[in-house]
Design a protein around this motif. Structure first.
Motif, PDB file in Angstrom:
ATOM      1  N   UNK A  29       0.843  -1.167   0.000  1.00  0.00           N
ATOM      2  CA  UNK A  29       0.000   0.000   0.000  1.00  0.00           C
ATOM      3  C   UNK A  29       0.895   1.240   0.000  1.00  0.00           C
ATOM      4  N   UNK A  30       0.546   2.182  -0.844  1.00  0.00           N
ATOM      5  CA  UNK A  30       1.302   3.425  -0.922  1.00  0.00           C
ATOM      6  C   UNK A  30       0.547   4.538  -0.205  1.00  0.00           C
ATOM      7  N   UNK A  31       1.266   5.319   0.577  1.00  0.00           N
ATOM      8  CA  UNK A  31       0.696   6.501   1.225  1.00  0.00           C
ATOM      9  C   UNK A  31       1.292   7.698   0.496  1.00  0.00           C
ATOM     10  N   UNK A  32       0.417   8.520  -0.084  1.00  0.00           N
ATOM     11  CA  UNK A  32       0.865   9.600  -0.961  1.00  0.00           C
ATOM     12  C   UNK A  32       0.514  10.974  -0.402  1.00  0.00           C
ATOM     13  N   UNK A  33       1.220  11.974  -0.909  1.00  0.00           N
ATOM     14  CA  UNK A  33       0.922  13.365  -0.562  1.00  0.00           C
ATOM     15  C   UNK A  33      -0.366  13.777  -1.252  1.00  0.00           C
ATOM     16  N   UNK A  34      -1.191  14.548  -0.563  1.00  0.00           N
ATOM     17  CA  UNK A  34      -2.454  15.022  -1.124  1.00  0.00           C
ATOM     18  C   UNK A  34      -2.310  16.346  -1.865  1.00  0.00           C
ATOM     19  N   UNK A  35      -1.170  17.007  -1.684  1.00  0.00           N
ATOM     20  CA  UNK A  35      -0.964  18.321  -2.270  1.00  0.00           C
ATOM     21  C   UNK A  35       0.530  18.626  -2.276  1.00  0.00           C
ATOM     22  N   UNK A  36       0.962  19.593  -3.082  1.00  0.00           N
ATOM     23  CA  UNK A  36       2.371  19.995  -3.025  1.00  0.00           C
ATOM     24  C   UNK A  36       2.692  20.558  -1.646  1.00  0.00           C
ATOM     25  N   UNK A  37       3.811  20.130  -1.070  1.00  0.00           N
ATOM     26  CA  UNK A  37       4.135  20.540   0.301  1.00  0.00           C
ATOM     27  C   UNK A  37       5.602  20.254   0.592  1.00  0.00           C
ATOM     28  N   UNK A  38       6.027  20.622   1.798  1.00  0.00           N
ATOM     29  CA  UNK A  38       7.364  20.330   2.303  1.00  0.00           C
ATOM     30  C   UNK A  38       7.214  19.345   3.465  1.00  0.00           C
ATOM     31  N   UNK A  94       3.750  11.007   8.651  1.00  0.00           N
ATOM     32  CA  UNK A  94       4.509  12.188   8.230  1.00  0.00           C
ATOM     33  C   UNK A  94       3.665  13.427   8.489  1.00  0.00           C
ATOM     34  N   UNK A  95       4.355  14.560   8.591  1.00  0.00           N
ATOM     35  CA  UNK A  95       3.677  15.846   8.694  1.00  0.00           C
ATOM     36  C   UNK A  95       4.205  16.707   7.560  1.00  0.00           C
ATOM     37  N   UNK A  96       3.277  17.235   6.756  1.00  0.00           N
ATOM     38  CA  UNK A  96       3.643  18.103   5.637  1.00  0.00           C
ATOM     39  C   UNK A  96       3.255  19.535   5.972  1.00  0.00           C
ATOM     40  N   UNK A  97       3.920  20.491   5.320  1.00  0.00           N
ATOM     41  CA  UNK A  97       3.558  21.898   5.467  1.00  0.00           C
ATOM     42  C   UNK A  97       3.246  22.465   4.098  1.00  0.00           C
ATOM     43  N   UNK A  98       2.089  23.095   4.001  1.00  0.00           N
ATOM     44  CA  UNK A  98       1.691  23.762   2.768  1.00  0.00           C
ATOM     45  C   UNK A  98       0.964  25.043   3.146  1.00  0.00           C
ATOM     46  N   UNK A  99       1.402  26.154   2.586  1.00  0.00           N
ATOM     47  CA  UNK A  99       0.784  27.455   2.852  1.00  0.00           C
ATOM     48  C   UNK A  99       0.689  27.728   4.357  1.00  0.00           C
ATOM     49  N   UNK A 100       1.758  27.415   5.080  1.00  0.00           N
ATOM     50  CA  UNK A 100       1.898  27.639   6.526  1.00  0.00           C
ATOM     51  C   UNK A 100       0.961  26.775   7.369  1.00  0.00           C
ATOM     52  N   UNK A 101       0.362  25.764   6.772  1.00  0.00           N
ATOM     53  CA  UNK A 101      -0.485  24.820   7.507  1.00  0.00           C
ATOM     54  C   UNK A 101       0.256  23.501   7.652  1.00  0.00           C
ATOM     55  N   UNK A 118      -0.020  19.570   7.930  1.00  0.00           N
ATOM     56  CA  UNK A 118      -0.973  18.548   7.535  1.00  0.00           C
ATOM     57  C   UNK A 118      -0.441  17.175   7.939  1.00  0.00           C
ATOM     58  N   UNK A 119      -1.070  16.540   8.950  1.00  0.00           N
ATOM     59  CA  UNK A 119      -0.632  15.191   9.324  1.00  0.00           C
ATOM     60  C   UNK A 119      -1.117  14.176   8.287  1.00  0.00           C
ATOM     61  N   UNK A 120      -0.241  13.260   7.903  1.00  0.00           N
ATOM     62  CA  UNK A 120      -0.584  12.203   6.956  1.00  0.00           C
ATOM     63  C   UNK A 120      -0.693  10.901   7.745  1.00  0.00           C
ATOM     64  N   UNK A 121      -1.902  10.329   7.764  1.00  0.00           N
ATOM     65  CA  UNK A 121      -2.163   9.122   8.539  1.00  0.00           C
ATOM     66  C   UNK A 121      -2.237   7.907   7.619  1.00  0.00           C
ATOM     67  N   UNK A 122      -1.904   6.759   8.177  1.00  0.00           N
ATOM     68  CA  UNK A 122      -2.024   5.516   7.423  1.00  0.00           C
ATOM     69  C   UNK A 122      -3.466   5.009   7.520  1.00  0.00           C
ATOM     70  N   UNK A 123      -4.039   4.583   6.401  1.00  0.00           N
ATOM     71  CA  UNK A 123      -5.421   4.105   6.420  1.00  0.00           C
ATOM     72  C   UNK A 123      -5.566   2.686   6.972  1.00  0.00           C
ATOM     73  N   UNK A 124      -4.462   1.960   7.100  1.00  0.00           N
ATOM     74  CA  UNK A 124      -4.520   0.571   7.560  1.00  0.00           C
ATOM     75  C   UNK A 124      -3.264   0.228   8.348  1.00  0.00           C
ATOM     76  N   UNK A 125      -3.329  -0.834   9.093  1.00  0.00           N
ATOM     77  CA  UNK A 125      -2.160  -1.330   9.832  1.00  0.00           C
ATOM     78  C   UNK A 125      -1.211  -2.046   8.879  1.00  0.00           C
TER      79      UNK A 125
END
Length: 70
Positions: free
Chosen positions: A1-10, A29-36, A38-45
Protein backbone atom coordinates in the motif's frame (compact mmCIF):
# COMPACT_ATOMS: atom_id res chain seq x y z
CA UNK A 1 0.00 0.00 0.00
CA UNK A 2 1.30 3.43 -0.92
CA UNK A 3 0.70 6.50 1.22
CA UNK A 4 0.86 9.60 -0.96
CA UNK A 5 0.92 13.37 -0.56
CA UNK A 6 -2.45 15.02 -1.12
CA UNK A 7 -0.96 18.32 -2.27
CA UNK A 8 2.37 19.99 -3.02
CA UNK A 9 4.14 20.54 0.30
CA UNK A 10 7.36 20.33 2.30
CA UNK A 11 8.04 17.36 4.59
CA UNK A 12 8.29 18.71 8.16
CA UNK A 13 8.46 15.42 10.08
CA UNK A 14 8.71 11.70 9.45
CA UNK A 15 7.25 9.52 12.16
CA UNK A 16 8.30 6.14 10.79
CA UNK A 17 11.28 4.20 9.46
CA UNK A 18 11.61 1.01 7.42
CA UNK A 19 10.61 -1.97 9.54
CA UNK A 20 8.29 -0.04 11.87
CA UNK A 21 4.86 -1.54 12.59
CA UNK A 22 2.06 1.01 12.25
CA UNK A 23 -1.60 1.03 13.23
CA UNK A 24 -4.47 2.42 11.20
CA UNK A 25 -4.74 6.17 11.83
CA UNK A 26 -1.12 6.58 12.92
CA UNK A 27 0.63 9.71 11.65
CA UNK A 28 3.51 8.70 9.39
CA UNK A 29 4.51 12.19 8.23
CA UNK A 30 3.68 15.85 8.69
CA UNK A 31 3.64 18.10 5.64
CA UNK A 32 3.56 21.90 5.47
CA UNK A 33 1.69 23.76 2.77
CA UNK A 34 0.78 27.45 2.85
CA UNK A 35 1.90 27.64 6.53
CA UNK A 36 -0.48 24.82 7.51
CA UNK A 37 0.75 21.57 9.04
CA UNK A 38 -0.97 18.55 7.53
CA UNK A 39 -0.63 15.19 9.32
CA UNK A 40 -0.58 12.20 6.96
CA UNK A 41 -2.16 9.12 8.54
CA UNK A 42 -2.02 5.52 7.42
CA UNK A 43 -5.42 4.11 6.42
CA UNK A 44 -4.52 0.57 7.56
CA UNK A 45 -2.16 -1.33 9.83
CA UNK A 46 1.03 -2.81 8.43
CA UNK A 47 4.81 -2.67 8.36
CA UNK A 48 6.75 0.14 6.70
CA UNK A 49 8.61 -1.35 3.72
CA UNK A 50 9.96 1.91 2.22
CA UNK A 51 10.27 5.61 2.99
CA UNK A 52 10.65 7.66 -0.20
CA UNK A 53 11.11 11.16 1.24
CA UNK A 54 13.29 13.04 3.71
CA UNK A 55 12.61 15.92 6.09
CA UNK A 56 12.92 19.22 4.22
CA UNK A 57 12.11 17.68 0.85
CA UNK A 58 9.44 19.27 -1.38
CA UNK A 59 6.85 16.78 -2.59
CA UNK A 60 4.23 16.96 -5.35
CA UNK A 61 0.57 16.05 -5.30
CA UNK A 62 0.31 12.25 -5.52
CA UNK A 63 3.98 11.58 -4.73
CA UNK A 64 4.54 8.39 -2.73
CA UNK A 65 5.77 9.16 0.78
CA UNK A 66 5.73 5.75 2.49
CA UNK A 67 4.97 2.17 1.45
CA UNK A 68 3.34 -0.39 3.75
CA UNK A 69 3.31 -4.18 3.61
CA UNK A 70 1.31 -6.61 5.68
Amino acid sequence: MEICADLPAVVLELGVAVGDAVDAGQVVAVLESMKLEIPIETPASGTVTAVHVAVGETVDDGQVLVELGE
